[in-house]
Motif scaffolding. Structure first.
Motif, PDB file in Angstrom:
ATOM      1  N   THR A   1     -17.601  -6.307  26.077  1.00 32.75           N
ATOM      2  CA  THR A   1     -18.313  -5.319  25.278  1.00 32.75           C
ATOM      3  C   THR A   1     -19.230  -6.015  24.284  1.00 32.75           C
ATOM      4  O   THR A   1     -18.780  -6.784  23.432  1.00 32.75           O
ATOM      5  N   ILE A   2     -20.525  -5.757  24.415  1.00 31.96           N
ATOM      6  CA  ILE A   2     -21.540  -6.284  23.503  1.00 31.96           C
ATOM      7  C   ILE A   2     -22.354  -5.095  23.015  1.00 31.96           C
ATOM      8  O   ILE A   2     -23.117  -4.494  23.774  1.00 31.96           O
ATOM      9  N   GLY A   3     -22.164  -4.757  21.742  1.00 32.27           N
ATOM     10  CA  GLY A   3     -22.835  -3.580  21.217  1.00 32.27           C
ATOM     11  C   GLY A   3     -22.239  -2.323  21.817  1.00 32.27           C
ATOM     12  O   GLY A   3     -21.042  -2.044  21.704  1.00 32.27           O
TER      13      GLY A   3
ATOM     14  N   ILE B   1     -28.622 -14.838  39.218  1.00 34.90           N
ATOM     15  CA  ILE B   1     -28.151 -13.504  38.837  1.00 34.90           C
ATOM     16  C   ILE B   1     -27.434 -13.655  37.511  1.00 34.90           C
ATOM     17  O   ILE B   1     -26.322 -14.184  37.441  1.00 34.90           O
ATOM     18  N   ASP B   2     -28.071 -13.225  36.461  1.00 36.80           N
ATOM     19  CA  ASP B   2     -27.576 -13.514  35.117  1.00 36.80           C
ATOM     20  C   ASP B   2     -26.427 -12.588  34.724  1.00 36.80           C
ATOM     21  O   ASP B   2     -25.331 -13.046  34.413  1.00 36.80           O
ATOM     22  N   SER B   3     -26.653 -11.292  34.713  1.00 39.61           N
ATOM     23  CA  SER B   3     -25.632 -10.372  34.209  1.00 39.61           C
ATOM     24  C   SER B   3     -25.856  -8.989  34.789  1.00 39.61           C
ATOM     25  O   SER B   3     -26.886  -8.709  35.414  1.00 39.61           O
ATOM     26  N   ALA B   4     -24.876  -8.117  34.566  1.00 38.63           N
ATOM     27  CA  ALA B   4     -24.940  -6.706  34.979  1.00 38.63           C
ATOM     28  C   ALA B   4     -24.301  -5.876  33.879  1.00 38.63           C
ATOM     29  O   ALA B   4     -23.269  -6.262  33.318  1.00 38.63           O
ATOM     30  N   LYS B   5     -24.915  -4.751  33.568  1.00 48.94           N
ATOM     31  CA  LYS B   5     -24.381  -3.903  32.503  1.00 48.94           C
ATOM     32  C   LYS B   5     -24.648  -2.434  32.835  1.00 48.94           C
ATOM     33  O   LYS B   5     -25.506  -2.104  33.656  1.00 48.94           O
TER      34      LYS B   5
END
Length: 328
Positions: free
Chosen positions: A218-220, A176-180
């Motif tokens: 926060t990315i972008g 499970i890499d990431s969630a956004k």
């Protein structure tokens, strides 16, 4: 203005003087660490033993040059190190500085009143290997590779674990890499694997898991939580008959994303699922989520202040449940 001939310091001044004196004597804890010598270029034998440094036998040869004027050769202060050649026990030869290879020569400057500049050029003038020697070297490498392959085969062996006849074995190693894109911070994911009909697993094997709680970054324009949480599943499929209708339905992985507030109360952020790919290899899949939503301001206030939100009683209802038999 009247002044006393002899003045005595007050009680407060004496105490403050002691405090200042103690502060001057204090030193930081890491003051004993030399800041300018973080790397030990010439470790001693005791340092190598205590630091567990891998000690590979090395032979070193120095090429020196006498840069003294004519008639005054042999003076030690005029000697200069031109090149260092090291050969270790693994057969690696290191030359420092490297060959020029059509580049500008190196500059060697002497010290003293009369500073002279010398140009140093290093070239590889070794003769090329002859064809018969090259062929003998290739045979030697080939024999070495064959022996190393036989050694690895002896370590691995030939007794591989094979599934019984008529049984399909499925191994899933995922992450499970990431969630956004979620509303609140401090996210974690609860997931489990649903096995359709004719699928089974080992009794001690767990088909669910929970990730760690992760804060978003926060990315972008998105707030992303990076989990990098690994998981693995192992399951077996037994075919009952050979008809086309008995083709296996692949297991489904369900996700439930939750968030924690300041009082350690959780909120439901979304449900999602994905079907395990039927082809082997590496797959990168994006799982879209949704959650039940109650309209009105009261539900949003309850979600913000109290925590909690509408939840599904059965996670399998995120998609068509496996127990669904059609419309009655």
């Amino acid at each position: 203005m009247v002044t006393q001939v002899k003045s005595n310091p007050t009680f407060l001044a004496e105490r403050m003087a002691n405090v200042r004196h103690r502060r001057q004597d204090r030193r930081p804890v890491d003051s004993t660490i030399p800041k300018s010598r973080l790397i030990t270029w010439e470790p001693s034998e005791d340092f190598v033993k205590t630091s567990h440094v891998v000690n590979t036998p090395v032979q070193t040869m120095h090429i020196m040059g006498d840069l003294g004027p004519p008639g005054k050769l042999g003076q030690k202060e005029k000697e200069c190190l031109l090149c260092t050649i090291r050969a270790d026990g693994n057969g690696v030869v290191t030359i420092k500085p490297d060959f020029n290879k059509a580049k500008e020569p190196y500059r060697v400057e002497t010290e003293g009143e009369k500073r002279e500049v010398w140009r140093l050029t290093l070239e590889n003038v070794s003769e090329g290997i002859r064809p018969e020697e090259k062929e003998r070297e290739q045979r030697m490498y080939k024999d070495l590779y064959v022996r190393h392959k036989d050694y690895l085969n002896s370590l691995v062996g030939q007794d591989f674990e094979m599934p019984p006849p008529g049984i399909l074995r499925l191994l899933v190693n995922g992450e499970i890499d990431s969630a956004k894109g979620f509303e609140y911070d401090n996210l974690y994911v609860h997931f489990f694997l649903e096995l359709p009909h004719n699928w089974s697993t080992l009794p001690f094997h767990s088909l669910s898991g929970v990730t760690q709680t992760c804060r978003t970054k926060t990315i972008g324009k998105d707030d992303v939580a990076f989990f990098s949480y690994p998981f693995s599943f192992e399951s077996f499929f037994r075919r009952e008959d050979e008809t086309e209708e008995s083709l296996p339905q692949w297991p489904v992985l369900y996700f439930k994303v939750l968030s924690l507030d300041f009082w350690q109360r959780y909120r439901n952020e979304g449900y999602g699922y994905l079907v395990i790919p039927s082809t082997p290899g590496k797959h990168t899949i994006t799982c879209h989520t949704w959650r039940p939503l109650q309209t009105g301001t009261v539900s949003e206030l309850r979600r913000f202040f109290i925590g909690g939100s509408p939840e599904l009683e059965d996670y399998s209802y995120v998609r068509v449940p496996g127990t669904f038999k059609g419309i009655c």
